[in-house]
Scaffold this motif. Structure first.
Motif, PDB file in Angstrom:
ATOM      1  N   MET A   1      42.153  61.951  37.630  1.00  0.00           N
ATOM      2  CA  MET A   1      42.627  60.774  38.361  1.00  0.00           C
ATOM      3  C   MET A   1      41.573  60.314  39.364  1.00  0.00           C
ATOM      4  N   ASP A   2      41.216  59.039  39.275  1.00  0.00           N
ATOM      5  CA  ASP A   2      40.257  58.469  40.218  1.00  0.00           C
ATOM      6  C   ASP A   2      41.024  57.762  41.322  1.00  0.00           C
ATOM      7  N   LEU A   3      41.317  58.507  42.396  1.00  0.00           N
ATOM      8  CA  LEU A   3      42.121  57.962  43.490  1.00  0.00           C
ATOM      9  C   LEU A   3      41.271  57.674  44.720  1.00  0.00           C
ATOM     10  N   ALA A   4      39.993  57.484  44.526  1.00  0.00           N
ATOM     11  CA  ALA A   4      39.101  57.220  45.658  1.00  0.00           C
ATOM     12  C   ALA A   4      39.603  56.012  46.443  1.00  0.00           C
ATOM     13  N   LYS A   5      39.768  56.213  47.745  1.00  0.00           N
ATOM     14  CA  LYS A   5      40.270  55.133  48.597  1.00  0.00           C
ATOM     15  C   LYS A   5      39.133  54.178  48.949  1.00  0.00           C
ATOM     16  N   LEU A   6      39.460  52.903  48.928  1.00  0.00           N
ATOM     17  CA  LEU A   6      38.462  51.885  49.242  1.00  0.00           C
ATOM     18  C   LEU A   6      38.231  51.809  50.738  1.00  0.00           C
ATOM     19  N   LYS A   7      37.036  51.422  51.103  1.00  0.00           N
ATOM     20  CA  LYS A   7      36.655  51.309  52.513  1.00  0.00           C
ATOM     21  C   LYS A   7      36.395  49.851  52.854  1.00  0.00           C
ATOM     22  N   ALA A   8      37.003  49.373  53.921  1.00  0.00           N
ATOM     23  CA  ALA A   8      36.818  47.989  54.342  1.00  0.00           C
ATOM     24  C   ALA A   8      35.415  47.760  54.879  1.00  0.00           C
ATOM     25  N   PRO A   9      34.835  46.581  54.637  1.00  0.00           N
ATOM     26  CA  PRO A   9      33.553  46.232  55.258  1.00  0.00           C
ATOM     27  C   PRO A   9      33.690  46.214  56.779  1.00  0.00           C
ATOM     28  N   SER A  10      32.586  46.241  57.465  1.00  0.00           N
ATOM     29  CA  SER A  10      32.621  46.310  58.932  1.00  0.00           C
ATOM     30  C   SER A  10      32.863  44.963  59.597  1.00  0.00           C
ATOM     31  N   SER A  11      32.720  43.868  58.856  1.00  0.00           N
ATOM     32  CA  SER A  11      32.890  42.546  59.468  1.00  0.00           C
ATOM     33  C   SER A  11      33.478  41.557  58.473  1.00  0.00           C
ATOM     34  N   GLU A  12      33.975  40.446  58.998  1.00  0.00           N
ATOM     35  CA  GLU A  12      34.493  39.387  58.140  1.00  0.00           C
ATOM     36  C   GLU A  12      33.390  38.795  57.267  1.00  0.00           C
ATOM     37  N   GLU A  13      32.197  38.696  57.828  1.00  0.00           N
ATOM     38  CA  GLU A  13      31.086  38.095  57.097  1.00  0.00           C
ATOM     39  C   GLU A  13      30.777  38.859  55.805  1.00  0.00           C
ATOM     40  N   GLU A  14      30.941  40.178  55.840  1.00  0.00           N
ATOM     41  CA  GLU A  14      30.680  40.981  54.651  1.00  0.00           C
ATOM     42  C   GLU A  14      31.712  40.718  53.559  1.00  0.00           C
ATOM     43  N   ILE A  15      32.892  40.274  53.965  1.00  0.00           N
ATOM     44  CA  ILE A  15      33.940  39.936  52.992  1.00  0.00           C
ATOM     45  C   ILE A  15      33.728  38.525  52.464  1.00  0.00           C
ATOM     46  N   THR A  16      33.538  37.576  53.376  1.00  0.00           N
ATOM     47  CA  THR A  16      33.458  36.163  52.993  1.00  0.00           C
ATOM     48  C   THR A  16      32.152  35.806  52.280  1.00  0.00           C
ATOM     49  N   LYS A  17      31.152  36.668  52.347  1.00  0.00           N
ATOM     50  CA  LYS A  17      29.891  36.362  51.669  1.00  0.00           C
ATOM     51  C   LYS A  17      30.061  36.304  50.152  1.00  0.00           C
ATOM     52  N   HIS A  18      31.130  36.926  49.652  1.00  0.00           N
ATOM     53  CA  HIS A  18      31.407  36.900  48.220  1.00  0.00           C
ATOM     54  C   HIS A  18      32.138  35.621  47.812  1.00  0.00           C
ATOM     55  N   TRP A  19      32.729  34.919  48.784  1.00  0.00           N
ATOM     56  CA  TRP A  19      33.567  33.777  48.477  1.00  0.00           C
ATOM     57  C   TRP A  19      32.728  32.581  48.048  1.00  0.00           C
ATOM     58  N   LYS A  20      32.846  32.195  46.821  1.00  0.00           N
ATOM     59  CA  LYS A  20      32.171  31.008  46.300  1.00  0.00           C
ATOM     60  C   LYS A  20      33.067  29.785  46.420  1.00  0.00           C
ATOM     61  N   TYR A  21      34.370  30.026  46.349  1.00  0.00           N
ATOM     62  CA  TYR A  21      35.352  28.937  46.413  1.00  0.00           C
ATOM     63  C   TYR A  21      36.180  29.095  47.686  1.00  0.00           C
ATOM     64  N   THR A  22      35.987  28.163  48.614  1.00  0.00           N
ATOM     65  CA  THR A  22      36.623  28.289  49.936  1.00  0.00           C
ATOM     66  C   THR A  22      37.436  27.059  50.327  1.00  0.00           C
ATOM     67  N   ASP A  23      37.657  26.153  49.386  1.00  0.00           N
ATOM     68  CA  ASP A  23      38.354  24.906  49.695  1.00  0.00           C
ATOM     69  C   ASP A  23      39.841  25.112  49.985  1.00  0.00           C
ATOM     70  N   LYS A  24      40.376  26.259  49.562  1.00  0.00           N
ATOM     71  CA  LYS A  24      41.779  26.575  49.794  1.00  0.00           C
ATOM     72  C   LYS A  24      41.950  28.086  49.722  1.00  0.00           C
ATOM     73  N   VAL A  25      43.138  28.548  50.046  1.00  0.00           N
ATOM     74  CA  VAL A  25      43.461  29.971  49.860  1.00  0.00           C
ATOM     75  C   VAL A  25      43.911  30.144  48.414  1.00  0.00           C
ATOM     76  N   TYR A  26      43.145  30.884  47.658  1.00  0.00           N
ATOM     77  CA  TYR A  26      43.457  31.071  46.244  1.00  0.00           C
ATOM     78  C   TYR A  26      44.489  32.174  46.024  1.00  0.00           C
ATOM     79  N   VAL A  27      44.391  33.238  46.810  1.00  0.00           N
ATOM     80  CA  VAL A  27      45.334  34.357  46.679  1.00  0.00           C
ATOM     81  C   VAL A  27      45.813  34.793  48.057  1.00  0.00           C
TER      82      VAL A  27
END
Length: 325
Positions: A1-27
């Motif tokens: 079983m691969d139950l490795a827990k995910l680790k959050a990035p240290s800042s919002e910028e590290e999350i939003t840098k992946h966002w290519k589509y930002t015109d609305k909330v998609y999910v």
């Protein structure tokens, strides 16, 4: 079983840098929690660790927890204020008869809704991206689910399993939702189009559990299934449904009775064949027959016969052998 827990990035910028589509909330990620301070960090970390091209938000609804859950949510909000939207109730809404899932969704803005309760978590950083893209490839499908790991209160692999399916991407017919004795899919696997909540049918607010009824509303055109295990379901954790209901006879009785009533309402309000409704009800009837066997055999026989009338299944033979012999 691969139950490795995910680790959050240290800042919002590290999350939003992946966002290519930002015109609305998609999910919109919807997390409902109550007194889950031991687990809520794992859930929030797994949300924040999502790598997707589409802008998402995290709506965390805390139903007036009396432990440290609220403080944990507030600390994450301080770090990620443009991504996390906390809904911190001062009074417990569940005890007032309100439907928490519907209440939480009412604060969301997303085109799609992804669910995860506060004691579960995701274990794939591409979960949102994979499900959203899969739904875009199947525009007529409103609901996407996937497989999940199951662990017990000791964080060990549980004997409980979700329905076994072919290990391939597939569209499962709507009728299959009604044929499962237990849960059709893990709640933390569900991504559904927000249109099914606008508005919700009246019967939904009186249902004993929300996920099954979201599945039958969202799965009308079939359910898109992804075989990879991308979430972890904690069974038997403190405060979980499996502890509160399955291990309490009175609550389990009430649950089965309310399910039958809710299914009757579905039959009236939605265009679903009565034969499918009956196939789901037979499990609740047999559950009641099992509960009443020790305290009221007449009631037990009544519900057993009702379950037989709704359709024969293997559990009938098991019930007969266990009770008669």
């Amino acid at each position: 079983m691969d139950l490795a827990k995910l680790k959050a990035p240290s800042s919002e910028e590290e999350i939003t840098k992946h966002w290519k589509y930002t015109d609305k909330v998609y999910v919109s990620v919807i997390c409902t929690t109550y007194n889950q301070e031991s687990y809520i960090r794992d859930a929030i970390e797994s949300f924040l660790a999502q790598e997707t091209e589409y802008r998402f938000e995290i709506v965390i609804h805390d139903d007036a927890s009396t432990d440290g859950t609220r403080k944990i949510i507030e600390k994450y909000y301080d770090r990620f204020p443009s991504i996390i939207s906390p809904v911190l109730q001062k009074e417990n809404k569940h005890s007032q008869g309100q439907k928490i899932s519907a209440l939480a969704v009412s604060f969301s803005k997303g085109e799609y809704i992804a669910f995860c309760e506060g004691d579960d978590y995701w274990c794939d950083s591409k979960k949102l991206d994979k499900q959203y893209n899969a739904l875009q490839e199947n525009k007529n499908i409103l609901l996407c689910v996937h497989d999940a790991f199951v662990i017990n209160e000791k964080n060990e692999e549980s004997d409980y399993k979700f329905p076994k399916r072919k290990y391939k991407k597939q569209i499962i017919p709507h009728r299959e939702i009604f044929l499962e004795k237990g849960q059709f899919s893990p709640t933390a696997s569900m991504m559904v189009h927000s249109s099914i909540f606008k508005p919700l049918p009246d019967f939904y607010y009186n249902t004993p559990v929300g996920d099954f009824f979201i599945e039958i509303m969202g799965g009308v055109n079939g359910v898109l299934y992804l075989p990879k295990k991308m979430s972890v379901y904690r069974r038997g954790s403190a405060g979980s449904w499996s502890v509160r209901v399955l291990k309490n006879v009175d609550r389990l009785t009430n649950h089965n009775l309310r399910m039958i009533t809710s299914l009757d309402s579905v039959k009236k309000e939605l265009d679903i064949k009565g034969s499918l409704i009956n196939k789901k009800k037979r499990h609740n009837y047999l559950g009641l027959a099992d509960i009443y066997w020790k305290k009221n055999k007449i009631e037990s026989i009544k519900y057993f016969l009702l379950s037989l009338k709704a359709g024969l299944m293997k559990d009938h033979l098991r019930f007969f052998v266990d009770k008669i012999y």
